[in-house]
Design a protein around this motif. Structure first.
Motif, PDB file in Angstrom:
ATOM      1  N   LYS A  95      10.938  11.526   1.666  1.00 56.26           N
ATOM      2  CA  LYS A  95       9.768  11.893   2.654  1.00 56.26           C
ATOM      3  C   LYS A  95       9.362  10.669   3.316  1.00 56.26           C
ATOM      4  N   SER A  96       8.940  10.723   4.687  1.00 50.39           N
ATOM      5  CA  SER A  96       8.399   9.397   5.415  1.00 50.39           C
ATOM      6  C   SER A  96       6.944   9.401   4.994  1.00 50.39           C
ATOM      7  N   VAL A  97       6.513   8.199   4.810  1.00 49.35           N
ATOM      8  CA  VAL A  97       5.336   7.780   4.287  1.00 49.35           C
ATOM      9  C   VAL A  97       4.756   6.711   4.931  1.00 49.35           C
ATOM     10  N   VAL A  98       3.345   7.006   5.253  1.00 53.16           N
ATOM     11  CA  VAL A  98       2.440   5.914   5.700  1.00 53.16           C
ATOM     12  C   VAL A  98       1.287   5.629   4.685  1.00 53.16           C
ATOM     13  N   VAL A  99       1.211   4.184   4.166  1.00 54.74           N
ATOM     14  CA  VAL A  99       0.222   3.733   3.330  1.00 54.74           C
ATOM     15  C   VAL A  99      -0.679   2.849   3.937  1.00 54.74           C
ATOM     16  N   LEU A 100      -2.066   3.431   3.766  1.00 57.11           N
ATOM     17  CA  LEU A 100      -3.187   2.531   4.504  1.00 57.11           C
ATOM     18  C   LEU A 100      -4.099   1.845   3.296  1.00 57.11           C
ATOM     19  N   ASP A 101      -4.427   0.664   3.442  1.00 52.66           N
ATOM     20  CA  ASP A 101      -5.366  -0.002   2.513  1.00 52.66           C
ATOM     21  C   ASP A 101      -6.184  -0.718   3.343  1.00 52.66           C
ATOM     22  N   ASP A 102      -7.437  -0.877   3.038  1.00 53.82           N
ATOM     23  CA  ASP A 102      -8.629  -1.620   3.991  1.00 53.82           C
ATOM     24  C   ASP A 102      -8.531  -3.062   3.534  1.00 53.82           C
ATOM     25  N   GLY A 103      -7.802  -3.471   2.313  1.00 58.45           N
ATOM     26  CA  GLY A 103      -7.500  -4.811   2.123  1.00 58.45           C
ATOM     27  C   GLY A 103      -5.991  -5.238   2.231  1.00 58.45           C
ATOM     28  N   ARG A 104      -5.472  -6.119   1.230  1.00 62.58           N
ATOM     29  CA  ARG A 104      -4.238  -6.263   1.040  1.00 62.58           C
ATOM     30  C   ARG A 104      -3.605  -5.363  -0.081  1.00 62.58           C
TER      31      ARG A 104
END
Length: 502
Positions: free
Chosen positions: A50-59
């Motif tokens: 699967k192609s995946v994008v991970v988001l986080d508002d910090g590190r």
């Protein structure tokens, strides 16, 4: 020297920096949250193509994973005899199976990807707290055996210098350095084609075909979204009525390397104490990590006293312990029935998934989350699906549900009470307090220069009045556990925005 007001992990790991999202992108799956649950999910999804994008508002790892004590255990906090009453013998067996599988999966990932994260197998020991008999140990031993953990045994004492009395030995538990582990996972995710964006707050999460996740820098379009933010920021009410936030306190004390046997230790106090060792790079010392003294988030403000009680408890039992080198606290989401909520978000689109309700077992519950949600997205059957279903109703937990609901309702009475102080002049530098102004309440922080920073004291989630946390210098919501920094910026959900300007 005063102790570091941070977890031991922060000073013993090098966390890589990731850039924020600055353009619209698309993927098969968008994962919101780069802690243990989010990165495990992303890793396993990239393993199946699967192609995946991970988001986080910090590190990466900057949320609750950074403040764990990283026990990897199938000895569950809520005890098998209690889980058996709530979920039946079959449910308790599935809980034991899934947590055991989570430890095994972490070990296999560490080995396959050659992640240097101090992973090791250790035994765990559950012993009675002072003044308590062996009845709870006997109940737990029988229930653990019924749950399939036949190698759990009752022995005369734990392998410590002081006599714990009889205890249960849970063999082949585990421990690791959580931030080093996440750093390794992130590197493999990128190697597999995944994309990780830090400093990218998910402002709006919208299910449907397709899913869209909107940040200030761009929009992610995906076939599915996994919200792995400790507590869901995309859910207003449903999940938050079935779990409650608790703060747990931790100290790290220096001890000579080898002075204490390497294992996990827990007692049966309420709240209970939990103990483990973490080696330092100097080769001469371990950090003895001791936690406990839990309370409902935002409903006590005596963190220093709780750290002091942990130190006193530790020095009485571990006389070789030296200085307190680290102090910190972390938030635990306790579900009404003792198990996490993992799966499709209730009353939402079928392609919106959540992982929450760590119940003190965040590292294994987070790993179970990655395993289970990968199967759900792949359309594969998973024997744990019903047990962890976020929409489940555990009728035998109705009493706990009523108690927690009543506790939350009582917090709204704060609207009718005076402020913490009568005037802003009473607020010391580096501290905060809630002040009443007519019908409104204002959260005011006075910084070290004396300047005042004012925000509405009403939590933007459901309007509870926040409380100042002197130890952590944060504003904490006593209803559902939203937390904000001293300037009012959100650091933990379910609120997804900061305190509004006063």
């Amino acid at each position: 020297m005063p102790p570091r007001n941070e977890p031991v992990w922060e000073s013993t790991a090098s966390i890589p920096a990731y850039s924020p999202l600055v353009a619209d992108v698309s993927a098969d799956v968008c994962v919101v949250g780069a802690g243990i649950a989010g990165l495990t999910t992303a890793y396993l999804l990239t393993q199946v193509g699967k192609s995946v994008v991970v988001l986080d508002d910090g590190r990466i790892g900057s949320g609750v994973t950074a403040v764990t004590t990283a026990h990897l255990a199938n000895a569950l906090d809520d005890r098998y005899y209690h889980l058996e009453r709530l979920h039946g013998e079959g449910g308790a067996r599935l809980a034991a199976e899934s947590h055991t599988a989570a430890i095994d999966r972490i070990e296999s990932i560490v080995g396959r990807e050659q992640i240097a994260c101090d992973f090791e197998r250790v035994d765990g020991y559950l012993f009675a707290a002072n003044g308590q008999g062996e009845d709870e140990l006997d109940l737990e031993l029988a229930a653990a055996h019924r749950a399939g953990l036949h190698n759990v045994a009752k022995i005369g004492r734990a392998p410590l210098a002081w006599d714990t009395g009889p205890c249960l030995r849970f063999p082949s538990q585990g421990q690791f350095h959580p931030l080093k582990y996440l750093t390794g996972l992130a590197a493999v995710i990128e190697r597999n084609g995944g994309r990780i964006y830090a400093g990218s707050h998910a402002d709006v999460i919208q299910g449907g075909q397709p899913v869209t996740v909107t940040t200030r820098g761009g929009v992610v379009t995906a076939g599915a979204v996994v919200v792995a933010t400790n507590t869901p920021v995309n859910d207003l009410v449903v999940i938050h009525t079935k779990q409650a936030p608790y703060l747990s306190y931790v100290i790290g004390m220096l001890v000579p390397r080898g002075a204490i046997g390497r294992a996990l230790y827990w007692d049966t106090a309420d709240p209970y104490h939990y103990v483990r060792l973490q080696s330092l790079p100097d080769g001469d010392h371990d950090v003895l990590i001791v936690g406990g003294e839990d309370h409902k988030t935002g409903q006590s403000d005596d963190g220093d006293a709780r750290h002091a009680r942990l130190e006193a408890w530790t020095r009485e039992r571990f006389p070789m312990a030296g200085e307190v080198a680290y102090t910190w606290s972390g938030q635990v989401m306790e579900t009404v029935d003792g198990l996490a909520f993992i799966g499709r978000n209730p009353l939402d689109h079928d392609n919106v998934f959540i992982v929450t309700g760590d119940s003190g077992m965040g590292m294994t519950h987070g790993t179970i989350g990655g395993m289970l949600i990968t199967d759900l997205i792949q359309g594969r059957p998973n024997p744990w699906q019903a047990l962890y279903d976020p929409a489940r109703k555990t009728l035998r937990a109705a009493g706990e549900f009523v108690r927690e609901t009543a506790n939350v309702a009582a917090q709204y009475a704060t609207w009718l009470m005076p402020g913490d102080v009568e005037s802003v002049e009473e607020i010391e530098k580096g501290s905060g307090a809630v002040v009443r102004r007519g019908a409104a309440k204002v959260a005011i922080y006075r910084d070290p220069t004396g300047a005042l920073h004012e925000r509405s004291a009403a939590c933007p989630h459901l309007g509870c009045i926040v409380a100042w946390n002197h130890a952590e210098k944060s504003w904490d919501c006593p209803c559902h556990g939203s937390r904000f920094d001293k300037f009012g910026e959100v650091i933990n959900g379910p609120a997804n925005i900061g305190l509004t300007r006063a």
